[in-house]
Design an enzyme around this catalytic site. Structure first.
Site, PDB file in Angstrom:
ATOM      1  N   LYS A  83      -8.520  13.979   3.367  1.00  0.00           N
ATOM      2  CA  LYS A  83      -9.054  12.878   4.172  1.00  0.00           C
ATOM      3  C   LYS A  83      -9.565  11.792   3.233  1.00  0.00           C
ATOM      4  CE  LYS A  83     -11.707  13.102   8.455  1.00  0.00           C
ATOM      5  NZ  LYS A  83     -12.944  13.680   9.001  1.00  0.00           N
TER       6      LYS A  83
HETATM    7  C1  E4P Z   1     -13.561  13.603  12.364  1.00  0.00           C
HETATM    8  O1  E4P Z   1     -12.616  13.586  11.632  1.00  0.00           O
HETATM    9  C2  E4P Z   1     -14.712  12.689  12.222  1.00  0.00           C
HETATM   10  O2  E4P Z   1     -15.256  12.796  10.962  1.00  0.00           O
HETATM   11  C3  E4P Z   1     -15.717  12.973  13.302  1.00  0.00           C
HETATM   12  O3  E4P Z   1     -15.035  13.086  14.536  1.00  0.00           O
HETATM   13  C4  E4P Z   1     -16.830  11.954  13.366  1.00  0.00           C
HETATM   14  O4  E4P Z   1     -17.593  12.190  14.516  1.00  0.00           O
HETATM   15  P1  E4P Z   1     -19.054  11.556  14.724  1.00  0.00           P
HETATM   16  O5  E4P Z   1     -18.908  10.111  14.966  1.00  0.00           O
HETATM   17  O6  E4P Z   1     -19.588  12.288  15.930  1.00  0.00           O
HETATM   18  O7  E4P Z   1     -19.827  11.856  13.466  1.00  0.00           O
END
Ligand code: E4P
Length: 218
Positions: A83
């Protein structure tokens, strides 16, 4: 629609994987911090539990270090998706890792133009954060609709729309109606999707009536 679980909690992932409904997992530095676990160890454990892509996020923000981190993460298991953030250095890293056969999830996407850039960089997944847009009074689902529309014009693009920052079951339903490829969903929200009071009421009635028949199947 594919379901990823948005967590670094091994027990939650195991419970959901047993349902057969989990196609992958996403983590981020905040989720790793919350888990209190060693990052590399927990990613290896998740990759053993789940066959699909497991997103592991780089920590650096400059291209050379992101690339080195990404290569190290990709060696943990063949199903690691590295990522990277949606920055110029992140997309350079995306391009290099994708060209060497590593899946890349480009994160922190908040506009359709950013999603176009990620697709051009060869991302396997683009992660638009809908909950965080809703939080600032901007409809996150409009962004999903825009990205799905744009990508549909270029079917040769390799990039799947991975709806992230999901906060409740309606987000999942709306994303599915728009044809998003994947939703990454916190465990609690996946369990909420099972619930309907008429299912519970109906099942209780069937169980009670079956007992009254005095029969058994096995
Ligand atoms: C997933 O890949 C993201 O990092 C995650 O969904 C972020 O979610 P949040 O906005 O609830 O932290």
């Amino acid at each position: 629609m594919k379901f990823f679980v948005d967590t670094a909690e091994i027990d939650d992932i195991r419970d959901l994987a047993e349902t057969g409904l989990v196609d992958g997992v996403t983590t981020n530095p905040s989720l790793i911090h919350k888990s209190g676990r060693d990052f590399l160890e927990v990613i290896a454990e998740i990759c053993d539990l789940v066959d699909g892509p497991v997103s592991a996020e780089v920590a650096a923000t400059d291209y050379p270090t992101m690339l080195e981190e990404g290569r190290k993460l990709a060696k943990i298991a063949s199903n690691v998706a590295v990522k990277v953030p949606l920055t110029p250095d992140g997309l350079k890293t995306c391009r290099a890792l994708s060209q060497s056969g590593t899946q890349v999830n480009v994160t922190l996407c908040f506009s359709a133009n950013q999603a176009i850039l990620a697709a051009k960089a060869g991302a396997s997944f683009i992660s638009p954060f809908i909950g965080r847009l809703d939080d600032i009074a901007t409809d996150g689902m409009d962004l999903i609709a825009d990205i799905c529309d744009v990508y549909a014009n270029y079917p040769e693009l390799p990039t799947e729309v991975l709806v992230a920052s999901v906060r409740h079951p309606m987000h999942v339903l709306q994303a599915a109606k728009l044809g998003a490829d994947v939703a990454t969903v916190p465990p609690g929200v996946i369990w909420q999707m099972f619930n309907h009071p008429l299912t519970e009421k109906g099942l209780a009635a069937f169980v009670a009536d079956w007992q009254k028949t005095g029969q058994t199947i096995l």
